[in-house]
Write an enzyme that holds these catalytic residues in place. Structure first.
Site, short mmCIF file in Angstrom:
data_model
loop_
_atom_site.label_atom_id
_atom_site.label_comp_id
_atom_site.label_asym_id
_atom_site.label_seq_id
_atom_site.Cartn_x
_atom_site.Cartn_y
_atom_site.Cartn_z
CB CYS A 246 -0.75 1.11 8.97
SG CYS A 246 -0.46 2.75 9.54
CD GLU B 177 -2.61 -0.76 2.77
OE1 GLU B 177 -3.48 -1.57 3.05
OE2 GLU B 177 -2.32 0.19 3.52
N1 SAH Z 1 7.74 0.19 11.12
C1 SAH Z 1 7.75 1.62 11.10
C2 SAH Z 1 6.89 2.18 10.02
C3 SAH Z 1 5.42 1.84 10.16
S1 SAH Z 1 4.58 3.26 10.55
C4 SAH Z 1 7.37 2.14 12.47
O1 SAH Z 1 7.02 1.35 13.33
O2 SAH Z 1 7.47 3.34 12.69
C5 SAH Z 1 3.88 2.92 12.08
C6 SAH Z 1 2.97 4.06 12.43
O3 SAH Z 1 1.69 3.85 11.86
C7 SAH Z 1 2.72 4.17 13.90
O4 SAH Z 1 3.71 4.87 14.58
C8 SAH Z 1 1.43 4.93 13.88
O5 SAH Z 1 1.73 6.28 13.70
C9 SAH Z 1 0.71 4.42 12.67
N2 SAH Z 1 -0.32 3.40 13.00
C10 SAH Z 1 -0.25 2.05 12.90
N3 SAH Z 1 -1.38 1.47 13.33
C11 SAH Z 1 -2.21 2.46 13.68
C12 SAH Z 1 -3.52 2.51 14.21
N4 SAH Z 1 -4.24 1.40 14.43
N5 SAH Z 1 -4.05 3.73 14.48
C13 SAH Z 1 -3.34 4.87 14.25
N6 SAH Z 1 -2.10 4.88 13.76
C14 SAH Z 1 -1.54 3.70 13.49
#
Ligand code: SAH
Length: 345
Positions: free
Chosen positions: A335, A90
């Site tokens: 995500c 994605e």
């Molecule tokens: N592996 C890397 C890149 C992935 S981004 C990392 O961990 O930073 C991960 C980000 O996606 C999280 O910090 C958050 O900002 C967002 N994210 C993931 N799941 C989410 C959810 N259920 N609700 C809101 N933000 C989410």
């Protein structure tokens, strides 16, 4: 067939010279690809036909195929792509007042299994190549409904610092004037906290933004929701971030998803403020949780009052804090969710 985007300008020049063609055509090829969004060499009308044919026989430009697109009423575009080997990834385009951000995946699937995130639910498939990450940027650049791509965040599926070499190669192309020409301060690398990767990044002379997915300010909760914390606990992570910001003189951003009943009360705010007190250049970005179907954690955002109280506490104790506005709520914004919907197994 090879992905032409894996070649630097220099390497492409060498290739053209080996065919007996002038090296200066390399710049033209890159400008067709990155500037004009040409996906076929045949369309590069100012190149000799013989060169177009040679390129077509050996290289391809775009290695992905659009599988699904969801356009949110707020302008957020979410793309699902199929890679050449059938894996799905994605990428998201997020327009805001003065910027348009591309959110890019760095791996197909994810091995880090954070409990709140949909990306890891189907496990890890493989690293993306540099060319595949550039594919995402290229596709977004030329297919967004609104605006010009100004910023890139590696916050899609996967852990960028677990795919370090390909990531850095892609970052340099995104940054380079012959390609996307996006300033390094407009490129964010987000990590779940891979300490050796952060150390390595510190040594590159790159002014990229570093963002840490923190989400909990004590080891027992963080290890439960983010298993990587068992390998790199908070004391190591925070020390490493302090060194990073001291050495690079750059601010580090800490992402903190607020989940009702889990990490959103004032006691948690106090722990968070204490944890970051030794960092001179830090910012906290609060994100009210996005519900994820099938995740192990019950993911609900706290009430608006609780969010404001949390933010207010951080602010009063001297923490630089922002609240992220939720985008694309109507299109499976969290995500990895679009991919999850399409993945068969
Ligand atoms: N592996 C890397 C890149 C992935 S981004 C990392 O961990 O930073 C991960 C980000 O996606 C999280 O910090 C958050 O900002 C967002 N994210 C993931 N799941 C989410 C959810 N259920 N609700 C809101 N933000 C989410």
């Amino acid at each position: 067939m090879r992905d032409i985007k894996e070649l630097s300008l220099k390497e492409l020049e060498v290739k053209l010279l080996s065919w007996g063609k002038p090296g200066y055509h390399a710049r033209q090829v890159l400008s067709w690809i990155y500037g004009k969004g040409a996906y076929e060499f045949a369309k590069m009308s100012d190149l000799p036909v013989t060169l177009r044919d040679l390129l077509t026989d050996e290289f391809y430009i775009l290695g992905l195929r659009l599988e699904d697109l969801q356009r949110s009423s707020d302008g957020t575009d979410k793309f699902l792509f199929e890679l050449k080997d059938g894996n799905l990834i994605e990428a998201v385009g997020i327009p805001a007042a003065r910027r348009v951000t591309g959110c890019i995946s760095s791996q197909a699937g994810c091995k880090f299994a954070c409990s709140f995130c949909a990306s890891g639910l189907k496990g890890f498939k493989r690293n993306l190549t540099c060319g595949e990450m550039l594919d995402e940027v290229l596709y977004l650049k030329h297919n967004l409904e609104k605006g010009q791509l100004t910023h890139i965040v590696f916050m899609g599926t996967g852990e960028p610092l677990d795919n370090y070499d390909n990531l850095l190669k892609a970052v340099r192309v995104i940054n380079s004037p012959e390609a996307f020409n996006i300033g390094s301060r407009k490129i964010t690398i987000s990590t779940c906290g891979i300490v050796p990767g952060i150390r390595r990044l510190q040594g590159e002379s790159l002014q990229v933004e570093l963002s840490i997915s923190l989400h909990a300010a004590d080891d027992s909760l963080r290890s439960r929701i983010m298993p990587i914390n068992r390998k790199y606990p908070l004391s190591d992570l925070i020390r490493c971030c302090r060194e990073y910001s001291e050495k690079t003189n750059r601010q580090v951003t800490f992402e903190y998803i607020l989940v009702k009943g889990l990490n959103s009360d004032l006691a948690s705010a106090k722990k968070l403020s204490g944890l970051l007190s030794s960092l001179r250049l830090a910012k906290v970005n609060l994100i009210p949780a996005n519900p994820v179907n099938g995740s192990t954690e019950k993911m609900l955002p706290p009430s608006e009052q609780e969010v404001s109280a949390f933010k207010e506490y951080l602010f009063k104790t001297g923490v630089n804090v922002t609240l992220r506005k939720e985008r694309g709520q109507d299109i499976q914004a969290a995500c990895g969710q679009l991919r999850l919907k399409h993945e068969k197994n």
